[in-house]
Write an enzyme that holds these catalytic residues in place. Structure first.
Site, PDB file in Angstrom:
ATOM      1  N   ILE A 163     -42.106   4.034  74.024  1.00 30.22           N
ATOM      2  CA  ILE A 163     -41.036   4.131  73.015  1.00 30.22           C
ATOM      3  C   ILE A 163     -39.713   3.617  73.533  1.00 30.22           C
ATOM      4  O   ILE A 163     -38.757   3.487  72.787  1.00 30.22           O
ATOM      5  CB  ILE A 163     -40.866   5.577  72.495  1.00 30.22           C
ATOM      6  CG1 ILE A 163     -40.680   6.557  73.665  1.00 30.22           C
ATOM      7  CG2 ILE A 163     -41.983   5.975  71.590  1.00 30.22           C
ATOM      8  CD1 ILE A 163     -40.328   7.970  73.206  1.00 30.22           C
ATOM      9  N   GLU A 219     -34.239   4.475  82.965  1.00 30.89           N
ATOM     10  CA  GLU A 219     -33.648   3.867  84.155  1.00 30.89           C
ATOM     11  C   GLU A 219     -34.700   3.596  85.227  1.00 30.89           C
ATOM     12  O   GLU A 219     -34.629   2.642  85.974  1.00 30.89           O
ATOM     13  CB  GLU A 219     -32.574   4.819  84.680  1.00 30.89           C
ATOM     14  CG  GLU A 219     -31.645   4.198  85.693  1.00 30.89           C
ATOM     15  CD  GLU A 219     -30.788   5.265  86.367  1.00 30.89           C
ATOM     16  OE1 GLU A 219     -30.544   6.317  85.746  1.00 30.89           O
ATOM     17  OE2 GLU A 219     -30.390   5.023  87.523  1.00 30.89           O
ATOM     18  N   PHE A 220     -35.732   4.465  85.264  1.00 32.64           N
ATOM     19  CA  PHE A 220     -36.705   4.350  86.346  1.00 32.64           C
ATOM     20  C   PHE A 220     -38.049   3.779  85.904  1.00 32.64           C
ATOM     21  O   PHE A 220     -38.905   3.520  86.716  1.00 32.64           O
ATOM     22  CB  PHE A 220     -36.942   5.733  86.962  1.00 32.64           C
ATOM     23  CG  PHE A 220     -35.736   6.294  87.640  1.00 32.64           C
ATOM     24  CD1 PHE A 220     -35.453   5.952  88.951  1.00 32.64           C
ATOM     25  CD2 PHE A 220     -34.858   7.119  86.972  1.00 32.64           C
ATOM     26  CE1 PHE A 220     -34.334   6.457  89.594  1.00 32.64           C
ATOM     27  CE2 PHE A 220     -33.740   7.628  87.602  1.00 32.64           C
ATOM     28  CZ  PHE A 220     -33.463   7.296  88.918  1.00 32.64           C
ATOM     29  N   GLU A 242     -40.827   3.099  82.122  1.00 35.50           N
ATOM     30  CA  GLU A 242     -40.979   3.213  80.677  1.00 35.50           C
ATOM     31  C   GLU A 242     -40.922   4.671  80.198  1.00 35.50           C
ATOM     32  O   GLU A 242     -41.271   5.573  80.944  1.00 35.50           O
ATOM     33  CB  GLU A 242     -42.334   2.631  80.263  1.00 35.50           C
ATOM     34  CG  GLU A 242     -42.302   1.126  80.266  1.00 35.50           C
ATOM     35  CD  GLU A 242     -43.660   0.517  80.506  1.00 35.50           C
ATOM     36  OE1 GLU A 242     -44.567   1.242  80.951  1.00 35.50           O
ATOM     37  OE2 GLU A 242     -43.798  -0.687  80.272  1.00 35.50           O
ATOM     38  N   VAL A 243     -40.487   4.821  78.943  1.00 34.38           N
ATOM     39  CA  VAL A 243     -40.548   6.143  78.307  1.00 34.38           C
ATOM     40  C   VAL A 243     -41.645   6.036  77.243  1.00 34.38           C
ATOM     41  O   VAL A 243     -41.641   5.098  76.448  1.00 34.38           O
ATOM     42  CB  VAL A 243     -39.198   6.513  77.646  1.00 34.38           C
ATOM     43  CG1 VAL A 243     -39.285   7.905  77.031  1.00 34.38           C
ATOM     44  CG2 VAL A 243     -38.065   6.438  78.656  1.00 34.38           C
ATOM     45  N   LYS A 277     -41.502  10.406  80.616  1.00 34.62           N
ATOM     46  CA  LYS A 277     -40.730   9.413  81.374  1.00 34.62           C
ATOM     47  C   LYS A 277     -41.543   9.076  82.613  1.00 34.62           C
ATOM     48  O   LYS A 277     -41.981   9.982  83.326  1.00 34.62           O
ATOM     49  CB  LYS A 277     -39.380   9.993  81.805  1.00 34.62           C
ATOM     50  CG  LYS A 277     -38.405  10.202  80.673  1.00 34.62           C
ATOM     51  CD  LYS A 277     -37.058  10.622  81.239  1.00 34.62           C
ATOM     52  CE  LYS A 277     -36.016  10.700  80.142  1.00 34.62           C
ATOM     53  NZ  LYS A 277     -34.675  10.907  80.654  1.00 34.62           N
ATOM     54  N   ASP A 315     -21.776  12.981  81.264  1.00 33.91           N
ATOM     55  CA  ASP A 315     -22.162  11.781  80.511  1.00 33.91           C
ATOM     56  C   ASP A 315     -22.508  12.150  79.077  1.00 33.91           C
ATOM     57  O   ASP A 315     -23.472  11.650  78.502  1.00 33.91           O
ATOM     58  CB  ASP A 315     -23.354  11.110  81.212  1.00 33.91           C
ATOM     59  CG  ASP A 315     -23.571   9.686  80.724  1.00 33.91           C
ATOM     60  OD1 ASP A 315     -22.677   9.153  80.022  1.00 33.91           O
ATOM     61  OD2 ASP A 315     -24.631   9.112  81.028  1.00 33.91           O
TER      62      ASP A 315
HETATM   63  O1  ACK Z   1     -33.384   5.772  70.656  1.00 32.61           O
HETATM   64  P1  ACK Z   1     -34.720   6.033  71.208  1.00 32.61           P
HETATM   65  O2  ACK Z   1     -35.895   5.930  70.358  1.00 32.61           O
HETATM   66  O3  ACK Z   1     -34.712   7.473  71.944  1.00 32.61           O
HETATM   67  O4  ACK Z   1     -34.898   5.164  72.544  1.00 32.61           O
HETATM   68  C1  ACK Z   1     -34.693   5.886  73.704  1.00 32.61           C
HETATM   69  C2  ACK Z   1     -35.802   5.610  74.720  1.00 32.61           C
HETATM   70  O5  ACK Z   1     -36.672   6.708  74.741  1.00 32.61           O
HETATM   71  C3  ACK Z   1     -35.277   5.372  76.147  1.00 32.61           C
HETATM   72  O6  ACK Z   1     -34.613   6.512  76.569  1.00 32.61           O
HETATM   73  C4  ACK Z   1     -36.330   7.590  73.695  1.00 32.61           C
HETATM   74  N1  ACK Z   1     -36.528   8.965  74.164  1.00 32.61           N
HETATM   75  C5  ACK Z   1     -36.157   9.488  75.343  1.00 32.61           C
HETATM   76  N2  ACK Z   1     -36.522  10.772  75.394  1.00 32.61           N
HETATM   77  C6  ACK Z   1     -37.155  11.067  74.223  1.00 32.61           C
HETATM   78  C7  ACK Z   1     -37.745  12.248  73.676  1.00 32.61           C
HETATM   79  N3  ACK Z   1     -37.749  13.389  74.350  1.00 32.61           N
HETATM   80  N4  ACK Z   1     -38.279  12.163  72.470  1.00 32.61           N
HETATM   81  C8  ACK Z   1     -38.246  11.000  71.769  1.00 32.61           C
HETATM   82  N5  ACK Z   1     -37.693   9.861  72.236  1.00 32.61           N
HETATM   83  C9  ACK Z   1     -37.150   9.906  73.454  1.00 32.61           C
HETATM   84  C10 ACK Z   1     -34.887   7.337  73.346  1.00 32.61           C
END
Ligand code: ACK
Length: 995
Positions: free
Chosen positions: A633, A637-638, A640-641, A659, A752
């Site tokens: 998704i 920083e480190f 893919e999420v 993460k 932040d």
């Molecule tokens: O705006 P987004 O869809 O929301 O794009 C970023 C991406 O991952 C990189 O950080 C999404 N993200 C991060 N943590 C979560 C989470 N807990 N649930 C859903 N999306 C997340 C974030």
């Protein structure tokens, strides 16, 4: 056997034959219907075939041949054509039109009557000499011709004549000519017409190429490839080709020609461009109108020449308008302090129609050499310009290393891509600055009163007979080792100052100058003082005091912490092992949040000697087989999420975000990555993202957190511009405030806070995330002083979100988080607009320093903007606590009528619009609207009388609505751009007023 009635029918038939225009892909070698004179065909025997020539209404002859000896046996009657030239033919076709009587319709002829005749031919290179005897055996048979139709009897007894048309191919013919011969063996025939032709592909034009007449191959299955020639003023792109088929049809067009420069295609030809138009490239495009400030007087122009005074730079495309050099920069102002001299100006009113304006600074130093003679020479080569003297794209420059008591004249030249192409004078704005100080130094001696690890207290006396009108003092200081690479300064109205935020055991250089109503005086001499050392033996009296205080504070913290650990029963045998870490930590708890018994306190993972201990203590290891990764998704920083599912034994599966730490990491990166988990794992609050656990014992290393369906708040709002009620937005802000209140109660400073670090779930619930930036701060009980670092902002501080004291000297606190929270409020109320729009970070810092604060976003309730302004108090101590913010939000939600008063109109600045100079960034309303992608409203603005940027500066939302901008999102974009313009203007004005 002839009858007058039959002749009439022949005439009628012949007329229809004559009226057939014939196909264009046929070349006729003979057509008996068009031969005007005698046909000179021969018959053998002479009484066999009968040649009959009648005249039609137009007096044209109709040649027919008849034979009808059906009653007599053994007929062998021949009719032979004249010599027919072959010309280019290879395959010849003979088309016969004839009638043939049905033998059944003639009584008493059953033994002798025939219903066919035969077609023969004979090739010769020359006509046979007259008198040559006719020898049937010389002729080759083509075919036996039978009738498709014949005379038939109608019910009324009338006979109806049917005309037959038969075509036969003859050949191949190779000699120069040939004869046709028709053999009758006892039929009743009237041969009405004979047409002899061959087929060819007629000359044609295709794709701007001409193709000649072409005769097909004798072999009907192969095509003749023909190459076309480009028409006049056209040129080949790919070789133009056509193929000629056996039936005389053109097939498979390939390649093409295109009109050359200066010409355009019209009806299959290339026509010259008309005067006033041009075409610079060969191709199938039309001629274009000459761009502005250029013209073409002749036909077939390949370029339009620039009007007098206008030019085209080498890299300018010919379609671009001709442009001219800019006018001079405007409103050049200067500002001088002891070490730097600032020049600031506004872009020229006439940019010459170009966007590539840059500025060059030319410097002269002028001395009065006595007797009123002023001599000027170029400035010293070691005079430094920051960022550089030439090719500046911004409208300011700083000059350092200048000599004192000198008259410097600076010329600021505006240049663009066509400067220097003409004879126009240079576009210069000039300013002369004298680097005299407003008098000699009023401070002779600066004394150190005391010093601690991080601060030094100074005082000084004024020289005798100092003028009474001293406004304040400026204390400048820098680390001696660093020389003047970066320095800080602070101001005070009294003759003493406490300088904080210093490094222990470091020598600093200080000097002080006074500011009088006439300007700054010269600086005092430099004084060097050191901060205290970490070793108490080396500390002076003040240091001892500070260290003792810190130790006592640290000790009480230690006791509380120890009690806490004992009470909770966690890590009992572990306390001893961590004593060393506790030592290190004891001075590191945030002073503003002394935890009290029973409230869990945040523990900084950095205080652990071994960070994996912190991970073990605060996180739960998850077996990777419980995790199912579904899709990527985003990028963290480190690594893919991803999103996926987590099914822990005995629990139903839940949606999670995962993460990952990408492969090939260094140990340091792994620690940093897991550091966030060991921070998150300490929190348990509905408005803080929940850590489900970590995977550290297998690869990839993962942090598993709850899944937030709507992702990051900033992008979420941007895609839903204007779609929420104010109460919904306040609900989101309330959630964030609740999360940060919890963090601040835990003693955790986020550092932040920004909409991008808030995640939104499917119910619009907002949760604070991203704990990567946090570090517990140095304990500093001293009051904060404003210091300004002029150049070079180090570190990765999100400037637009960060409080000034945190930017200037790293003083992060819950109060600096409150500042950031105010910015998040602004982001939310403006649906994800970028704070301070496109201003540079440096301009943001300066504007904040000058007292500027973000105006209320469109449609923002006054109460919320008031709270934002409260969060942006310069003095950190005056900002609201998060508990206050939270209860304020609760009250707003319980009393929604308090949200009804909106800040609808553009905030006005204290200065009247008349005093404002022109807007600097854009040339016209059109350019401005283009730049914010609202070009569709150009006509609306012009029709409503807004023709200059001055005129839009006071527009309110209602005014914008009245111009016909109905979409709320568009109103919002336009109004925030106007606010941004005003902000930049305000900033420029502020700088100007200081001169
Ligand atoms: O705006 P987004 O869809 O929301 O794009 C970023 C991406 O991952 C990189 O950080 C999404 N993200 C991060 N943590 C979560 C989470 N807990 N649930 C859903 N999306 C997340 C974030």
């Amino acid at each position: 056997m002839r009858s007058g009635g039959e002749y009439c029918v022949f005439l009628f038939l012949l007329q229809s034959v004559l009226s057939d225009p014939g196909a264009t892909n046929q070349v006729v070698l003979l057509d008996t219907t068009t031969v005007l004179g005698e046909l000179d065909w021969r018959t053998y025997p002479v009484n066999g075939w009968d040649a009959i020539t009648e005249m039609d209404e137009q007096n044209r002859p109709i040649h027919t041949f008849q034979v009808c000896h059906v009653m007599e046996p053994n007929q062998n009657n021949w009719l032979r054509s004249g010599w027919i030239q072959r010309q280019a033919a290879q395959r010849v076709y003979v088309e016969l039109r004839f009638t043939l009587r049905d033998c059944n319709s003639i009584p008493w002829v059953s033994g002798t009557c025939k219903e066919t005749f035969n077609l023969f031919y004979l090739q010769t290179d020359e006509p046979l000499p007259a008198g040559t005897r006719f020898r049937p055996t010389d002729y080759a048979k083509v075919d036996t011709i039978a009738a498709d139709e014949s005379f038939t009897q109608t019910d009324l007894g009338d006979r109806v004549l049917r005309l037959n048309t038969e075509i036969r191919e003859v050949g191949p013919v190779t000699q120069k000519g040939f004869y046709l011969a028709f053999q009758d063996v006892g039929a009743c025939i009237a041969l009405v017409s004979v047409k002899v032709f061959y087929k060819r592909c007629p000359s044609t034009f295709r794709n701007l190429a001409a193709f000649p007449d072409t005769v097909p191959h004798t072999d009907s299955s192969s095509l003749v490839e023909v190459r076309g020639a480009c028409v006049e003023n056209a040129e080949e792109r790919d070789t133009p080709k056509l193929y000629c088929g056996a039936d005389g049809d053109w097939l498979v067009p390939l390649g093409r020609c295109v009109c050359s420069i200066g010409h355009e295609e019209m009806d299959g030809y290339c026509r010259a461009c008309k005067p006033g138009f041009f075409k610079a490239f060969a191709g199938n495009t039309k001629c274009s109108k000459c761009p502005p400030h250029s013209s073409s007087h002749d036909q077939a122009a390949t370029i339009c020449h620039c009007d007098k005074g206008f030019y085209r730079a080498i890299a300018d495309p010919s379609t671009m308008a001709c442009t001219r050099p800019p006018s001079a920069p405007r409103n050049l102002v200067s500002l001088i302090n002891d070490t730097a001299l600032f020049l600031q100006w506004m872009p020229p009113s006439d940019t010459g129609g170009r966007k590539d304006i840059t500025y060059n600074i030319l410097c002269q130093r002028c001395d009065d050499s006595g007797g009123g003679v002023v001599q000027c020479e170029p400035c010293e080569p070691d005079l430094r310009f920051i960022p550089r003297p030439l090719g500046l794209t911004s409208t300011s420059v700083a000059v350092v290393d200048f000599a004192s008591r000198i008259n410097y004249t600076f010329h600021v030249e505006a240049v663009n891509g066509v400067s220097g192409l003409g004879v126009a004078a240079r576009s210069l704005a000039n300013v002369t600055i004298n680097t005299h100080q407003a008098g000699p130094s009023l401070v002779a001696v600066v004394r150190k009163n005391w010093a601690s690890l991080n601060s030094i207290a100074l005082s000084w006396a004024e020289v005798e007979n100092a003028p009474s009108e001293i406004v304040d003092y400026e204390v400048k200081y820098y680390e001696k080792e660093q020389e003047q690479l970066s320095y800080s300064s602070t101001r005070t109205r009294t003759r003493s100052v406490l300088v904080t935020g210093l490094r222990p055991s470091t020598v600093y250089v200080f000097h002080v100058r006074a500011r009088t109503t006439a300007g700054y005086t010269a600086y005092s001499p430099n004084f060097e003082f050191a901060t205290g050392a970490e070793d108490p033996d080396l500390a002076d009296q003040g240091q001892v005091l500070v260290v003792v205080t810190a130790s006592v504070g640290g000790f009480s913290l230690l006791v509380i912490l120890t009690l806490f650990l004992l009470i909770t029963g966690r890590c009992q045998g572990y306390i001893k092992a961590r004593m060393k870490s506790e030592e290190k930590r004891r001075t590191r708890f945030h002073s503003g949040h002394v935890p009290f018994s029973g409230i869990k306190t945040y523990v900084d993972p950095d205080t652990y000697e071994d960070p994996t201990q912190a991970v073990q203590e605060f996180t739960k290891e998850i077996d990777p087989s419980y995790i199912r990764i579904e899709r990527v998704i985003g990028a963290g920083e480190f690594g893919e999420v991803c999103s996926g599912r987590l099914r822990l034994p005995g629990r139903s599966d839940i949606a999670v975000a995962i993460k990952t730490l990408k492969g090939g990491y260094m140990e340091q990166q792994r620690r940093e990555f897991l550091r966030e988990a060991s921070i998150m794992g300490q929190f348990n609050n509905p408005n803080i993202i929940r850590l489900e656990g970590v995977v550290t014992k297998s690869r990839p290393v993962m942090i598993v957190v709850e899944y937030m369906e709507n992702g990051a708040l900033d992008s979420f709002l941007r895609t839903r511009d204007g779609q929420f009620t104010v109460i919904q937005l306040v609900g989101m802000l309330r959630g964030i405030a609740a999360g940060v209140t919890y963090l601040s109660d835990m003693g955790y400073i986020h550092r932040d806070l920004a909409a991008r670090n808030i995640l939104v779930d499917e119910n619009l619930m907002c949760k604070v995330s991203d704990f990567g930036m946090s570090r517990v701060l140095e304990d500093d009980t001293e009051a904060a002083y404003t210091t300004t670092v002029l150049f070079g902002q180090g570190g990765k501080i999100p400037i637009r979100w960060t409080a000034p004291e945190a930017i200037a000297y790293g003083k992060f606190s819950s109060a600096s988080d409150a500042w950031s929270y105010g910015i998040v409020m602004w982001e939310v109320m403006s649906y994800g607009e970028r704070p301070y729009w496109e201003m540079s970070n440096q301009d943001v810092i300066l504007s904040i320093e000058e007292g500027y604060r973000l105006p209320a976003p469109m449609g923002c309730p006054v109460a919320l903007h008031q709270l934002m302004l409260h969060c942006w108090q310069k003095q950190a101590g005056q900002r609201p606590h998060f508990s206050d913010i939270l209860s304020f939000m609760d009250k707003l939600m319980l009393n929604p009528s308090s949200l009804l008063t909106l800040v609808n109109d553009v905030q006005s600045f204290p200065d009247s619009p008349e005093d404002m100079p022109d807007y600097p960034l854009f040339i016209s309303i059109g350019d401005w609207l283009d730049s914010i992608k609202m070009s569709q409203y150009k006509n609306n603005f012009l029709a409503a009388g807004y023709t200059t940027l001055d005129s839009i500066s006071t527009m309110s939302t209602d005014d914008i609505r009245r111009t016909g901008v109905c979409l709320i999102g568009h109103q919002r974009r336009i109004i925030s751009s106007i606010q941004s313009l005003r902000l930049q203007l305000h900033h420029i004005q502020q700088s100007g007023f200081q001169v």
